[in-house]
Design a protein around this motif. Structure first.
Motif, PDB file in Angstrom:
ATOM      1  N   ARG A  46       0.825  -1.204   0.000  1.00 20.85           N
ATOM      2  CA  ARG A  46       0.000   0.000   0.000  1.00 20.85           C
ATOM      3  C   ARG A  46       0.860   1.255   0.000  1.00 20.85           C
ATOM      4  N   THR A  47       0.337   2.279  -0.623  1.00 19.02           N
ATOM      5  CA  THR A  47       1.005   3.574  -0.598  1.00 19.02           C
ATOM      6  C   THR A  47       0.617   4.298   0.691  1.00 19.02           C
ATOM      7  N   PRO A  48       1.346   5.364   1.067  1.00 16.89           N
ATOM      8  CA  PRO A  48       0.965   6.135   2.256  1.00 16.89           C
ATOM      9  C   PRO A  48      -0.445   6.701   2.131  1.00 16.89           C
ATOM     10  N   ALA A  49      -1.160   6.754   3.262  1.00 21.01           N
ATOM     11  CA  ALA A  49      -2.538   7.256   3.268  1.00 21.01           C
ATOM     12  C   ALA A  49      -2.554   8.771   3.099  1.00 21.01           C
ATOM     13  N   VAL A  98      -5.176  -2.892  -8.808  1.00 19.30           N
ATOM     14  CA  VAL A  98      -4.961  -1.640  -8.074  1.00 19.30           C
ATOM     15  C   VAL A  98      -6.318  -1.090  -7.681  1.00 19.30           C
ATOM     16  N   GLN A  99      -6.468  -0.766  -6.392  1.00 18.81           N
ATOM     17  CA  GLN A  99      -7.745  -0.241  -5.918  1.00 18.81           C
ATOM     18  C   GLN A  99      -7.533   0.611  -4.688  1.00 18.81           C
ATOM     19  N   ARG A 118      -5.668   5.175   0.693  1.00 16.46           N
ATOM     20  CA  ARG A 118      -4.370   4.802   0.166  1.00 16.46           C
ATOM     21  C   ARG A 118      -4.601   3.844  -0.997  1.00 16.46           C
ATOM     22  N   THR A 119      -3.625   3.697  -1.837  1.00 17.75           N
ATOM     23  CA  THR A 119      -3.746   2.806  -2.985  1.00 17.75           C
ATOM     24  C   THR A 119      -3.166   1.446  -2.636  1.00 17.75           C
ATOM     25  N   GLN A 120      -3.959   0.397  -2.880  1.00 16.24           N
ATOM     26  CA  GLN A 120      -3.521  -0.966  -2.588  1.00 16.24           C
ATOM     27  C   GLN A 120      -3.253  -1.709  -3.885  1.00 16.24           C
TER      28      GLN A 120
END
Length: 244
Positions: A46-49, A98-99, A118-120
């Motif tokens: 995951r990217t940072p929120a 990607v969601q 955030r992007t998962q």
């Protein structure tokens, strides 16, 4: 000259009466031990929120870093599974998805938690096992590899057709036995089969059981019991009742 025609009354043709019939339905449930299993798991990064109302999306750098971590973990997991003896064609690494992933952030001035997103990035992996004895070791390998989601184990048969045919044959045998018993008790004679119908296509009902090992031992060892796969088949057969 007058020509007269005489009406000829036609006698109705004798209609053949349909033969009496005996109708029997029969069902059989065949229990078979599974001989293969499918294990499903997922890895994600995951990217940072960030704030939901923020117009800024995840940066390309953050997405690239998350994907690099994910692909590295997947590659390491596949190599570990192959080292465990799992054939390459038994490992199916799914495509990337990607969601957005929504989480609660810190409490704001109004006392309400902020909603963040955030992007998962996710990749599934599916393992097909022809040897059920290898299941505990592969589950341990997935646990050690730190899979983010272990979606479970489904049991099946390598040859479903053979098991379906056997269940159907046993259902037919059951129908014949019932018809024979009814004919004997009713003192009638069975003639030819008038109709036979498979009223239920053989259906599989896998069952899975898992039991933990002895809790008194220092190291918990799990025993995985797949149980039995139930195959239901049903037929309806109509016999003519022969005239004695």
């Amino acid at each position: 000259m007058t020509i007269s025609a005489a009406a000829v009354a036609q006698q109705p043709a004798t209609q053949e009466q349909p033969p009496g019939r005996l109708e029997v339905s029969a069902q059989h449930t065949l229990e078979v031990a599974p001989n293969m299993a499918t294990l499903s798991a997922r890895l994600w990064e995951r990217t940072p929120a960030r704030a939901v109302d923020s117009a800024r999306e995840a940066s390309p750098e953050a997405l690239s870093e998350a994907r690099t971590r994910l692909e590295s973990r997947m590659g390491e997991l596949i190599r570990t599974l192959e080292d465990k003896g799992l054939p390459r064609d038994a490992i199916q690494a799914g495509s990337l998805s990607v969601q957005p992933n929504y989480v609660q952030g810190p409490v704001n001035a109004e006392g309400q938690p902020e909603q963040r997103v955030r992007t998962q990035l996710t990749r599934p992996i599916t393992l097909t096992l022809d040897d059920l004895e290898t299941l505990p070791g592969l589950l341990d390998a997935l646990t050690v590899a730190g899979v983010d989601s272990l979606d479970g184990v489904s049991y099946d048969l390598k040859d479903r057709s053979a098991a379906s045919d056997k269940a159907l044959g046993l259902a037919i045998d059951r129908a014949k036995a019932k018809a024979t018993l009814m004919a004997e008790r009713l003192n009638i004679t069975l003639g030819r089969v008038l109709q036979v119908q498979e009223t239920q296509v053989p259906s599989f009902q896998p069952q899975m059981m898992m039991r933990a090992g002895d809790a008194s031992t220092k190291e918990m060892a799990s025993e995985y019991r797949p149980g039995q796969i139930e195959i239901d088949a049903e037929v309806a057969v109509h016999w003519a009742i022969a005239d004695d």
